[in-house]
Design a protein around this motif. Structure first.
Motif, PDB file in Angstrom:
ATOM      1  N   TYR A  47       0.810  -1.221   0.000  1.00 37.83           N
ATOM      2  CA  TYR A  47       0.000   0.000   0.000  1.00 37.83           C
ATOM      3  C   TYR A  47       0.839   1.265   0.000  1.00 37.83           C
ATOM      4  O   TYR A  47       0.357   2.338  -0.270  1.00 37.83           O
ATOM      5  CB  TYR A  47      -0.964   0.004   1.180  1.00 37.83           C
ATOM      6  CG  TYR A  47      -0.310   0.135   2.519  1.00 37.83           C
ATOM      7  CD1 TYR A  47      -0.093   1.394   3.066  1.00 37.83           C
ATOM      8  CD2 TYR A  47       0.087  -0.994   3.251  1.00 37.83           C
ATOM      9  CE1 TYR A  47       0.509   1.527   4.296  1.00 37.83           C
ATOM     10  CE2 TYR A  47       0.679  -0.858   4.478  1.00 37.83           C
ATOM     11  CZ  TYR A  47       0.894   0.390   5.003  1.00 37.83           C
ATOM     12  OH  TYR A  47       1.499   0.530   6.219  1.00 37.83           O
TER      13      TYR A  47
ATOM     14  N   ASP B 257       2.972   3.343  -6.862  1.00 37.98           N
ATOM     15  CA  ASP B 257       2.046   2.894  -7.905  1.00 37.98           C
ATOM     16  C   ASP B 257       1.187   1.734  -7.406  1.00 37.98           C
ATOM     17  O   ASP B 257       0.850   0.837  -8.156  1.00 37.98           O
ATOM     18  CB  ASP B 257       2.850   2.456  -9.138  1.00 37.98           C
ATOM     19  CG  ASP B 257       3.819   1.338  -8.793  1.00 37.98           C
ATOM     20  OD1 ASP B 257       4.037   1.110  -7.577  1.00 37.98           O
ATOM     21  OD2 ASP B 257       4.323   0.676  -9.720  1.00 37.98           O
TER      22      ASP B 257
ATOM     23  N   LYS C 159      -1.622  -0.634  -6.687  1.00 42.18           N
ATOM     24  CA  LYS C 159      -2.862  -0.812  -7.454  1.00 42.18           C
ATOM     25  C   LYS C 159      -4.038  -0.916  -6.490  1.00 42.18           C
ATOM     26  O   LYS C 159      -3.894  -1.272  -5.326  1.00 42.18           O
ATOM     27  CB  LYS C 159      -2.763  -2.083  -8.301  1.00 42.18           C
ATOM     28  CG  LYS C 159      -1.654  -2.010  -9.331  1.00 42.18           C
ATOM     29  CD  LYS C 159      -1.833  -3.085 -10.380  1.00 42.18           C
ATOM     30  CE  LYS C 159      -0.853  -2.944 -11.516  1.00 42.18           C
ATOM     31  NZ  LYS C 159       0.560  -3.022 -11.076  1.00 42.18           N
ATOM     32  N   GLN C 160      -5.195  -0.610  -7.046  1.00 40.65           N
ATOM     33  CA  GLN C 160      -6.405  -0.569  -6.217  1.00 40.65           C
ATOM     34  C   GLN C 160      -6.628  -1.877  -5.442  1.00 40.65           C
ATOM     35  O   GLN C 160      -6.901  -1.867  -4.253  1.00 40.65           O
ATOM     36  CB  GLN C 160      -7.588  -0.288  -7.133  1.00 40.65           C
ATOM     37  CG  GLN C 160      -8.863   0.032  -6.403  1.00 40.65           C
ATOM     38  CD  GLN C 160      -9.946   0.502  -7.361  1.00 40.65           C
ATOM     39  OE1 GLN C 160      -9.725   1.393  -8.172  1.00 40.65           O
ATOM     40  NE2 GLN C 160     -11.106  -0.101  -7.283  1.00 40.65           N
ATOM     41  N   TYR C 161      -6.475  -3.018  -6.141  1.00 39.87           N
ATOM     42  CA  TYR C 161      -6.744  -4.285  -5.444  1.00 39.87           C
ATOM     43  C   TYR C 161      -5.703  -4.565  -4.360  1.00 39.87           C
ATOM     44  O   TYR C 161      -6.013  -5.175  -3.336  1.00 39.87           O
ATOM     45  CB  TYR C 161      -6.844  -5.453  -6.453  1.00 39.87           C
ATOM     46  CG  TYR C 161      -5.542  -5.992  -6.971  1.00 39.87           C
ATOM     47  CD1 TYR C 161      -4.882  -7.041  -6.308  1.00 39.87           C
ATOM     48  CD2 TYR C 161      -4.971  -5.469  -8.125  1.00 39.87           C
ATOM     49  CE1 TYR C 161      -3.678  -7.529  -6.782  1.00 39.87           C
ATOM     50  CE2 TYR C 161      -3.781  -5.954  -8.607  1.00 39.87           C
ATOM     51  CZ  TYR C 161      -3.126  -6.980  -7.929  1.00 39.87           C
ATOM     52  OH  TYR C 161      -1.937  -7.454  -8.396  1.00 39.87           O
ATOM     53  N   GLU C 162      -4.471  -4.065  -4.561  1.00 44.06           N
ATOM     54  CA  GLU C 162      -3.438  -4.278  -3.533  1.00 44.06           C
ATOM     55  C   GLU C 162      -3.768  -3.460  -2.274  1.00 44.06           C
ATOM     56  O   GLU C 162      -3.616  -3.924  -1.146  1.00 44.06           O
ATOM     57  CB  GLU C 162      -2.063  -3.863  -4.067  1.00 44.06           C
ATOM     58  CG  GLU C 162      -1.557  -4.764  -5.175  1.00 44.06           C
ATOM     59  CD  GLU C 162      -0.277  -4.251  -5.820  1.00 44.06           C
ATOM     60  OE1 GLU C 162       0.584  -5.080  -6.159  1.00 44.06           O
ATOM     61  OE2 GLU C 162      -0.133  -3.008  -5.983  1.00 44.06           O
TER      62      GLU C 162
ATOM     63  N   ASN D  43     -11.856  -0.767 -12.265  1.00 44.03           N
ATOM     64  CA  ASN D  43     -10.507  -0.195 -12.188  1.00 44.03           C
ATOM     65  C   ASN D  43      -9.577  -0.880 -11.198  1.00 44.03           C
ATOM     66  O   ASN D  43      -8.565  -0.290 -10.802  1.00 44.03           O
ATOM     67  CB  ASN D  43     -10.589   1.280 -11.771  1.00 44.03           C
ATOM     68  CG  ASN D  43     -11.219   2.129 -12.848  1.00 44.03           C
ATOM     69  OD1 ASN D  43     -11.528   1.625 -13.927  1.00 44.03           O
ATOM     70  ND2 ASN D  43     -11.425   3.392 -12.559  1.00 44.03           N
ATOM     71  N   MET D  44      -9.885  -2.098 -10.801  1.00 45.61           N
ATOM     72  CA  MET D  44      -9.132  -2.768  -9.732  1.00 45.61           C
ATOM     73  C   MET D  44      -7.620  -2.805  -9.978  1.00 45.61           C
ATOM     74  O   MET D  44      -6.834  -2.769  -9.049  1.00 45.61           O
ATOM     75  CB  MET D  44      -9.651  -4.197  -9.530  1.00 45.61           C
ATOM     76  CG  MET D  44     -10.892  -4.265  -8.692  1.00 45.61           C
ATOM     77  SD  MET D  44     -10.605  -3.701  -7.007  1.00 45.61           S
ATOM     78  CE  MET D  44     -12.285  -3.607  -6.404  1.00 45.61           C
ATOM     79  N   ARG D  45      -7.230  -2.879 -11.265  1.00 47.53           N
ATOM     80  CA  ARG D  45      -5.790  -3.010 -11.550  1.00 47.53           C
ATOM     81  C   ARG D  45      -5.106  -1.675 -11.793  1.00 47.53           C
ATOM     82  O   ARG D  45      -3.916  -1.617 -12.086  1.00 47.53           O
ATOM     83  CB  ARG D  45      -5.564  -3.935 -12.760  1.00 47.53           C
ATOM     84  CG  ARG D  45      -6.091  -5.301 -12.478  1.00 47.53           C
ATOM     85  CD  ARG D  45      -5.805  -6.337 -13.524  1.00 47.53           C
ATOM     86  NE  ARG D  45      -6.000  -7.645 -12.923  1.00 47.53           N
ATOM     87  CZ  ARG D  45      -5.105  -8.301 -12.202  1.00 47.53           C
ATOM     88  NH1 ARG D  45      -3.897  -7.796 -12.024  1.00 47.53           N
ATOM     89  NH2 ARG D  45      -5.388  -9.467 -11.662  1.00 47.53           N
ATOM     90  N   ASP D  46      -5.845  -0.606 -11.660  1.00 47.20           N
ATOM     91  CA  ASP D  46      -5.236   0.725 -11.881  1.00 47.20           C
ATOM     92  C   ASP D  46      -4.534   1.209 -10.620  1.00 47.20           C
ATOM     93  O   ASP D  46      -4.976   0.925  -9.506  1.00 47.20           O
ATOM     94  CB  ASP D  46      -6.327   1.744 -12.248  1.00 47.20           C
ATOM     95  CG  ASP D  46      -6.913   1.471 -13.618  1.00 47.20           C
ATOM     96  OD1 ASP D  46      -6.428   0.529 -14.278  1.00 47.20           O
ATOM     97  OD2 ASP D  46      -7.872   2.167 -13.996  1.00 47.20           O
ATOM     98  N   PRO D  47      -3.441   1.951 -10.809  1.00 43.35           N
ATOM     99  CA  PRO D  47      -2.775   2.523  -9.634  1.00 43.35           C
ATOM    100  C   PRO D  47      -3.610   3.644  -9.027  1.00 43.35           C
ATOM    101  O   PRO D  47      -4.378   4.300  -9.729  1.00 43.35           O
ATOM    102  CB  PRO D  47      -1.464   3.070 -10.191  1.00 43.35           C
ATOM    103  CG  PRO D  47      -1.626   3.141 -11.660  1.00 43.35           C
ATOM    104  CD  PRO D  47      -2.782   2.293 -12.074  1.00 43.35           C
TER     105      PRO D  47
ATOM    106  N   GLN E 197      -6.554  -5.172  -0.523  1.00 41.64           N
ATOM    107  CA  GLN E 197      -6.102  -6.396   0.153  1.00 41.64           C
ATOM    108  C   GLN E 197      -5.463  -6.052   1.493  1.00 41.64           C
ATOM    109  O   GLN E 197      -5.747  -6.670   2.517  1.00 41.64           O
ATOM    110  CB  GLN E 197      -5.058  -7.115  -0.706  1.00 41.64           C
ATOM    111  CG  GLN E 197      -5.622  -8.313  -1.424  1.00 41.64           C
ATOM    112  CD  GLN E 197      -4.662  -8.850  -2.473  1.00 41.64           C
ATOM    113  OE1 GLN E 197      -3.483  -8.459  -2.515  1.00 41.64           O
ATOM    114  NE2 GLN E 197      -5.158  -9.732  -3.308  1.00 41.64           N
TER     115      GLN E 197
END
Ligand code: GLN
Length: 289
Positions: free
Chosen positions: A6, A10, A12-15, A52-56, A18
């Protein structure tokens, strides 16, 4: 040094999600709060948020979000207080520390009123202890009845008035103790609705920090094992020059008998019914008095 996901520039949204879900779980909080908060800070509609889960995510937003997650995890501050709003009956209501956060059970109370009170002629309904105004405003928007609402807290009334304006609902608000303003103004309601404070002070220790430390005491607790508000309201009903026909109360799961007794004592000929909520617990009292 190892960087946590986190903290990366960069991330990502899903990170980010998580990390937050795990952090919340580790603090015995509901992980789904992470999604609500992140969507709030990103200020995106649900569909876009999910796509957009994979977007930073911009670092500034990550920081804001992280602070809120930590605050919620450590103090139990309700997510509704952080984002300043909640949903009730499909509409968005503003909430603050001065009002009870509306509960889903209360939507069932509103539904019960709407189902029972279907008259061609508009009736006068008053919502006592309106708080954020959810009951009164929803009734105003879902029916053609005349709606009044009272609250003893001026700060709560400010929130309720704000909600009525932003949802374009016509409700007349009065400051005062339950029915007192109606008695003073000589307004004669046909229907009384209330979700008053009904938790016994002795039971405070069983409440979660999210409730105990953040919902106003005035909205939660009542004397006489949580029955005081019902007693006060029934006493006030007797002071009205013209008796209302219908009473609707939200009640605690173990108060069905006691509140029935209070109503029957004052109005021996009344017809009283207790209804259960979606969890099968006694939650609503309807009396035809
Ligand atoms: N009437 C408001 C609600 O149902 C507030 C109730 C209360 O403060 N006890 O949410």
């Amino acid at each position: 040094m190892k960087t946590v996901a986190y903290m990366k520039n960069d991330a990502k949204q899903y990170e980010v999600l998580q990390w937050a879900s795990l952090f919340l779980k580790n603090h015995q909080r509901e992980p789904y709060v992470a999604e609500i908060l992140l969507q709030h800070y990103l200020n995106e509609p649900r569909a876009k948020f999910l796509a957009n889960m994979r977007d930073p995510i911009p670092l500034a937003i990550v920081e804001q979000f992280k602070k809120a997650i930590i605050n919620h995890a450590k103090t139990g501050i309700p997510v509704q207080h952080i984002i300043g709003k909640t949903e009730f009956y499909g509409r968005e209501f503003h909430v603050t520390k001065d009002v009870l956060i509306p509960r889903m059970e209360t939507e069932e109370l509103v539904q019960c009123v709407l189902k029972k009170i279907q008259t061609i002629e508009p009736l006068t309904i008053v919502d006592l202890g309106t708080g954020s105004g959810v009951i009164a405003i929803t009734l105003a928007l879902e029916s053609s009845h005349h709606i009044y609402a009272t609250d003893i807290s001026g700060d709560a009334l400010k929130v309720a008035k704000h909600n009525a304006i932003s949802l374009d609902a016509t409700v007349q608000f009065y400051e005062g103790d339950f029915l007192q303003p109606m008695i003073d103004e000589e307004i004669h309601p046909d229907v009384i609705v209330s979700n008053p404070p009904y938790i016994a002070k002795e039971d405070a220790e069983y409440l979660s920090d999210t409730v105990k430390d953040f919902d106003p005491d005035l909205a939660l607790f009542a004397d006489h094992h949580g029955l005081k508000a019902y007693e006060t309201i029934i006493k006030q009903v007797r002071q009205l020059k013209s008796r209302p026909k219908h009473l609707f109360f939200e009640i605690g799961y173990n108060q069905g008998e006691a509140v029935t007794r209070i109503i029957r004592q004052a109005f021996p000929a009344s017809d009283v019914s207790v209804y259960q909520d979606m969890n099968g617990k006694d939650r609503i009292i309807y009396a035809n008095i």
